[in-house]
Design an enzyme around this catalytic site. Structure first.
Site, PDB file in Angstrom:
ATOM      1  CG  LEU A 158     -48.966-104.524 -19.268  1.00 30.96           C
ATOM      2  CD1 LEU A 158     -50.008-103.657 -19.954  1.00 30.96           C
ATOM      3  CD2 LEU A 158     -48.182-105.340 -20.291  1.00 30.96           C
ATOM      4  CG  HIS A 197     -52.908-107.628 -11.303  1.00 30.59           C
ATOM      5  ND1 HIS A 197     -51.765-108.408 -11.294  1.00 30.59           N
ATOM      6  CD2 HIS A 197     -52.530-106.431 -11.835  1.00 30.59           C
ATOM      7  CE1 HIS A 197     -50.749-107.695 -11.773  1.00 30.59           C
ATOM      8  NE2 HIS A 197     -51.185-106.503 -12.126  1.00 30.59           N
ATOM      9  CD  GLU A 198     -54.981-104.456 -14.134  1.00 29.95           C
ATOM     10  OE1 GLU A 198     -54.436-103.362 -13.884  1.00 29.95           O
ATOM     11  OE2 GLU A 198     -54.360-105.411 -14.640  1.00 29.95           O
ATOM     12  CG  HIS A 216     -51.991-101.791 -10.550  1.00 28.15           C
ATOM     13  ND1 HIS A 216     -50.645-101.560 -10.385  1.00 28.15           N
ATOM     14  CD2 HIS A 216     -52.092-102.826 -11.415  1.00 28.15           C
ATOM     15  CE1 HIS A 216     -49.957-102.438 -11.120  1.00 28.15           C
ATOM     16  NE2 HIS A 216     -50.813-103.217 -11.749  1.00 28.15           N
TER      17      HIS A 216
HETATM   18 ZN   LIG Z   1     -50.289-104.792 -12.966  1.00 28.65          ZN
END
Ligand SMILES: [Zn+2]
Length: 172
Positions: free
Chosen positions: A95, A136-137, A140
């Protein structure tokens, strides 16, 4: 309440986030806001740094079937406890990097530990899209984006596109 999502490049997306010490009502509201922001986008995962909060908090829901019941997960201080040697390739997006996708290779299965919204420790295995999304998160929270797995040239190309997008948005 929906929160604005930061677009790459942004220094806040490159920071290592700090562990959550205790889970306050304020943090629970933040988690709800993140879920609302994620569903609205729409996306299947969101990490706190993507809305400029440098806490170790992610939310995800990888249920994609039309009409299926949602399965929102809120994870404070998520940690990968074990990863399979077996790898899997998924086309990932983010996003914070709108409309850009790339095939990324990651462990096919992971075991994750975290604190839930009541502060209780949880542990669960994930595979398929859920495994990719949770990795993936968690990346972050380390200041790492999926484009960091790409070759420098491809990464720079995407970053330039995002800089252009941000300039256009700022002018609009
Ligand atoms: Zn992401």
């Amino acid at each position: 309440m929906k929160r604005p999502i930061l677009i790459h490049p942004d220094p806040r997306l490159k920071k290592v986030c700090k562990p959550v010490a205790d889970i306050s009502d304020e943090l629970r509201v933040l988690a709800d806001d993140m879920l609302e922001t994620m569903y609205d986008a729409p996306g299947i995962g969101l990490a706190a740094p993507q809305i400029g909060i440098l806490d170790r908090l992610i939310v995800l829901d990888c249920v994609k079937e039309e009409g299926a019941a949602p399965q929102p997960l809120v994870m404070f201080n998520p940690e990968i406890l074990a990863s399979s040697d077996d790898l899997n390739v998924y086309e990932e997006g983010c996003l914070s990097i709108p409309d850009q996708y790339a095939e990324i290779e990651r462990p096919r299965e992971v075991r994750v530990g975290w604190l839930d919204r009541d502060g209780n420790p949880q542990e669960q295995g994930f595979d398929g899209l859920w495994a990719t999304c949770v990795q993936h998160e968690i990346d972050h929270l380390e200041g790492k984006l999926f484009i960091d797995y790409l070759k420098p040239l491809r990464r720079q190309m995407i970053t330039r596109k995002m800089q252009k997008l941000k300039r256009e948005k700022a002018r609009a």
